[in-house]
Design an enzyme around this catalytic site. Structure first.
Site, PDB file in Angstrom:
ATOM      1  N   ASP A  12       1.122  -1.433   0.109  1.00 48.02           N
ATOM      2  CA  ASP A  12      -0.111  -0.622   0.202  1.00 48.02           C
ATOM      3  C   ASP A  12       1.004   1.206  -0.289  1.00 48.02           C
ATOM      4  O   ASP A  12       0.113   2.146   0.698  1.00 48.02           O
ATOM      5  CB  ASP A  12      -0.764  -0.257   1.292  1.00 48.02           C
ATOM      6  CG  ASP A  12      -1.593  -1.042   1.332  1.00 48.02           C
ATOM      7  OD1 ASP A  12      -2.208  -1.647   0.214  1.00 48.02           O
ATOM      8  OD2 ASP A  12      -2.005  -1.695   2.052  1.00 48.02           O
ATOM      9  N   LYS A  15       1.943   1.550  -4.917  1.00 46.33           N
ATOM     10  CA  LYS A  15       3.048   2.160  -6.280  1.00 46.33           C
ATOM     11  C   LYS A  15       2.082   1.535  -7.554  1.00 46.33           C
ATOM     12  O   LYS A  15       2.930   2.226  -9.192  1.00 46.33           O
ATOM     13  CB  LYS A  15       2.715  -0.019  -6.300  1.00 46.33           C
ATOM     14  CG  LYS A  15       4.158   0.320  -5.316  1.00 46.33           C
ATOM     15  CD  LYS A  15       4.251  -1.867  -5.203  1.00 46.33           C
ATOM     16  CE  LYS A  15       3.643  -2.386  -4.507  1.00 46.33           C
ATOM     17  NZ  LYS A  15       2.727  -1.617  -2.966  1.00 46.33           N
ATOM     18  N   GLY A  39      -4.639  -5.382  -4.819  1.00 48.44           N
ATOM     19  CA  GLY A  39      -5.914  -4.144  -4.765  1.00 48.44           C
ATOM     20  C   GLY A  39      -5.096  -3.100  -5.493  1.00 48.44           C
ATOM     21  O   GLY A  39      -4.642  -2.631  -4.925  1.00 48.44           O
ATOM     22  N   HIS A  40      -5.819  -2.813  -7.150  1.00 48.03           N
ATOM     23  CA  HIS A  40      -5.334  -1.512  -7.392  1.00 48.03           C
ATOM     24  C   HIS A  40      -6.094  -1.277  -8.227  1.00 48.03           C
ATOM     25  O   HIS A  40      -7.259  -1.735  -8.253  1.00 48.03           O
ATOM     26  CB  HIS A  40      -3.983  -1.627  -7.726  1.00 48.03           C
ATOM     27  CG  HIS A  40      -3.952  -2.791  -8.886  1.00 48.03           C
ATOM     28  ND1 HIS A  40      -3.075  -3.987  -8.756  1.00 48.03           N
ATOM     29  CD2 HIS A  40      -4.074  -2.743 -10.362  1.00 48.03           C
ATOM     30  CE1 HIS A  40      -3.177  -4.692  -9.907  1.00 48.03           C
ATOM     31  NE2 HIS A  40      -3.780  -4.424 -10.601  1.00 48.03           N
ATOM     32  N   GLN A 241       2.431  -5.836  -3.014  1.00 47.61           N
ATOM     33  CA  GLN A 241       2.641  -6.046  -1.773  1.00 47.61           C
ATOM     34  C   GLN A 241       3.755  -5.642  -1.552  1.00 47.61           C
ATOM     35  O   GLN A 241       4.872  -4.198  -2.224  1.00 47.61           O
ATOM     36  CB  GLN A 241       3.172  -7.880  -1.324  1.00 47.61           C
ATOM     37  CG  GLN A 241       1.957  -8.173  -1.071  1.00 47.61           C
ATOM     38  CD  GLN A 241       1.207  -9.110  -2.471  1.00 47.61           C
ATOM     39  OE1 GLN A 241       2.094  -9.783  -3.149  1.00 47.61           O
ATOM     40  NE2 GLN A 241      -0.151  -8.542  -2.975  1.00 47.61           N
TER      41      GLN A 241
HETATM   42  P1  IMP Z   1      -2.060 -13.173   1.563  1.00 49.93           P
HETATM   43  O1  IMP Z   1      -1.175 -12.173   0.681  1.00 49.93           O
HETATM   44  O2  IMP Z   1      -3.323 -12.876   1.071  1.00 49.93           O
HETATM   45  O3  IMP Z   1      -1.033 -15.097   1.908  1.00 49.93           O
HETATM   46  O4  IMP Z   1      -1.557 -12.155   3.193  1.00 49.93           O
HETATM   47  C1  IMP Z   1       0.088 -12.244   4.074  1.00 49.93           C
HETATM   48  C2  IMP Z   1       0.007 -10.730   4.739  1.00 49.93           C
HETATM   49  O5  IMP Z   1      -0.055 -10.193   3.716  1.00 49.93           O
HETATM   50  C3  IMP Z   1      -1.173 -10.209   5.552  1.00 49.93           C
HETATM   51  O6  IMP Z   1      -0.852  -9.718   6.524  1.00 49.93           O
HETATM   52  C4  IMP Z   1      -2.003  -9.348   4.247  1.00 49.93           C
HETATM   53  O7  IMP Z   1      -2.512  -8.470   5.272  1.00 49.93           O
HETATM   54  C5  IMP Z   1      -0.679  -8.605   3.466  1.00 49.93           C
HETATM   55  N1  IMP Z   1      -1.158  -8.237   1.847  1.00 49.93           N
HETATM   56  C6  IMP Z   1      -1.218  -9.657   1.108  1.00 49.93           C
HETATM   57  N2  IMP Z   1      -0.837  -8.261  -0.152  1.00 49.93           N
HETATM   58  C7  IMP Z   1      -1.368  -6.897   0.084  1.00 49.93           C
HETATM   59  C8  IMP Z   1      -1.258  -6.266  -0.154  1.00 49.93           C
HETATM   60  O8  IMP Z   1      -1.663  -5.553  -1.224  1.00 49.93           O
HETATM   61  N3  IMP Z   1      -0.807  -5.282   0.644  1.00 49.93           N
HETATM   62  C9  IMP Z   1      -0.864  -5.249   1.833  1.00 49.93           C
HETATM   63  N4  IMP Z   1      -0.855  -5.968   2.480  1.00 49.93           N
HETATM   64  C10 IMP Z   1      -1.188  -6.663   1.803  1.00 49.93           C
END
Ligand code: IMP
Length: 468
Positions: A12, A15, A39-40, A241
């Site tokens: 977040d 990017k 999400g974007h 991420q």
């Molecule tokens: P997962 O990617 O769904 O397995 O989530 C693992 C961790 O990464 C969690 O703490 C999510 O909140 C975080 N996370 C996954 N995708 C994003 C993103 O696009 N932005 C911020 N945090 C993310």
């Protein structure tokens, strides 16, 4: 040449805006890790498009590639493509045959395991990301290429599905005939239990394979991208991420299951490290910190119940006021749940760690406008850990949790007309904000390429175009 975009904090960082900004000069935008957890929002010709899997460049007429390092949920992929088509766009999306497929049982197991883990839960997006990467590493995954070969698909499903059913039922004690089969539409009762049914999965995923083939969407990613580069085209490698939730370099176990750091851009696309290394690697920095989820956060301001460890509303009142101000100005609330995100001052040890892990050649620093109007702005310059000063993150999350941030204070900058600033250029940024930005660049030994001063892509001060 390639330009790699890497989040340097916890995701977040904005990017998407930078990909959008520099993506104009790119011919191809390729994602190298993650899946529909990212999400974007893209604004194009005044229209807003919300995407979680399709690379944003595809909205702007670029070729969007999902690299072999991605995990692909075909249901999300086609739903996003269909929605873009309904709105009159013709997205050109290619998917690596080596990319792994997220199946309904991955999504179900993601939810089951998060509930079971309690305090160790990473607060995942429940999109099945972790369980799909687990199967990839366990050599029991199903790849996009397998969807094109029905016999291979059936053989793989027959091997893996009984294991997944046993895992859910015998290990976690959850009857999968009651579990939702993984449809993103939770009201879709017809899907109940089908997520663990070999015949159903075979039919559904074979059809996805047929569509992928009919639309000529699959590629041998590394070869495809290398040929483009050899032909003189520009490729953007879009990380999702951020560094501190990288599976290797992040705050394990509160991480995602892939490598957002720049190394992921080579293994996740099939381009050699020398190819990626000849290009630029831009670290995206948010001017403060925000975080969804649990675990330590040394520069946190105030706290959020249920996320800040041991939080009972006991933070100093002025910190809470500041946190609420930043949260409101920065819109730091979950897009789906509306839940407040945790916020904090910039964490320099986290950024030094990110700059080293990815070798940033430039920086884009976003949300500088959000901090405007404060009397003073602090940064966590270093940590104090067991009587020693640390300038970078320690290797375990437990040690990180024992670090106390030591702060530097900068004079605040006023609220100004940021659209004017963006059109006038860097010198129009208030002086105190420039002092802050230059401190960050000096500490990270990387020049500033862009400064985000508002949500729109026109609200960006551009100092360098990496493709020029
Ligand atoms: P997962 O990617 O769904 O397995 O989530 C693992 C961790 O990464 C969690 O703490 C999510 O909140 C975080 N996370 C996954 N995708 C994003 C993103 O696009 N932005 C911020 N945090 C993310």
């Amino acid at each position: 040449m390639t330009v790699t975009i890497v989040g340097s904090q916890l995701g977040d960082e904005g990017k998407g805006g930078v990909v959008d900004l520099y993506g104009d000069a790119a011919d191809v935008v390729a994602r190298y890790q993650g899946g529909d957890n990212a999400g974007h929002t893209v604004v194009h010709d005044g229209e807003k498009y919300k995407l979680s899997l399709v690379p944003s460049g595809a909205v702007r007429g670029k070729i969007g590639v999902l690299g072999n390092g991605c995990v692909v949920n075909p249901e999300t992929l086609f739903s996003e493509i269909d929605k873009l088509r309904e709105r009159g766009l013709e997205p050109d999306v290619r998917v690596a045959e080596r990319a792994h497929v997220i199946l309904p049982y991955h999504r179900v197991l993601d939810g089951i395991e998060e509930d079971e883990k309690q305090d160790l839960a990473a607060g995942t997006t429940k999109r099945g990301i972790g369980p799909t990467y687990e199967d990839k590493m366990g050599r029991r995954g199903i790849r996009i290429g397998d969807l094109l070969e029905p016999e291979v698909l059936r053989e793989r499903l027959e091997y893996v599905v009984p294991q997944k059913r046993a895992l859910a039922e015998d290990v976690f004690g959850v009857s999968v005939s009651d579990a939702n089969g993984g449809s993103s539409d939770e009201s879709d009762g017809a899907e109940v239990g089908e997520g663990f049914d070999v015949d159903h999965l075979y039919e559904t995923y074979r059809e996805y394979g047929e569509r992928l083939a009919a639309e000529g969407m699959t590629v041998d990613c590394g070869t495809f991208l290398q040929e483009r580069i050899d032909a003189g085209e520009n490729v953007m490698l879009e990380g999702a991420q951020g560094t501190s939730i990288d599976i290797d370099h992040g705050i394990y176990p509160y991480v995602t299951s892939s490598n957002p750091t720049a190394g992921g851009a080579t293994v996740g696309t099939g381009l050699g490290p020398t190819v990626v290394g000849q290009g630029e690697v831009i670290g995206i920095v948010k001017a403060y910190l925000s975080r969804v989820g649990t675990g330590p956060l040394p520069t946190e301001l105030g706290g959020v119940e249920g996320q800040t460890p041991d939080y009972d509303g006991n933070a100093p009142a002025d910190e809470e006021v500041l946190a609420t101000y930043i949260r409101d100005e920065g819109g730091e609330y979950g897009t789906v749940t509306g839940r407040p995100r945790r916020v904090g001052w910039l964490d320099m040890p986290m950024l030094r760690h990110a700059a080293r892990a990815s070798g940033f050649t430039g920086l884009a620093i976003n949300h500088v406008d959000v901090l405007a109007g404060l009397d003073e702005v602090k940064v966590g310059h270093a940590y104090e850990y067991e009587g020693e000063e640390l300038l970078t993150m320690p290797p375990t999350t437990e040690k990180w949790g024992r670090c106390e941030a030591t702060f530097r204070t900068f004079d605040g900058w006023p609220e100004v007309d940021w659209a004017d600033v963006a059109s006038e250029g860097y010198e129009a940024i208030p002086e105190n904000a420039r002092t802050y930005l230059e401190y960050v660049a000096d500490e990270l030994e990387a020049p500033i390429y862009a400064v985000g001063v508002g949500p729109g892509r026109e609200e960006t001060v551009v100092l360098e175009n990496p493709y020029e």
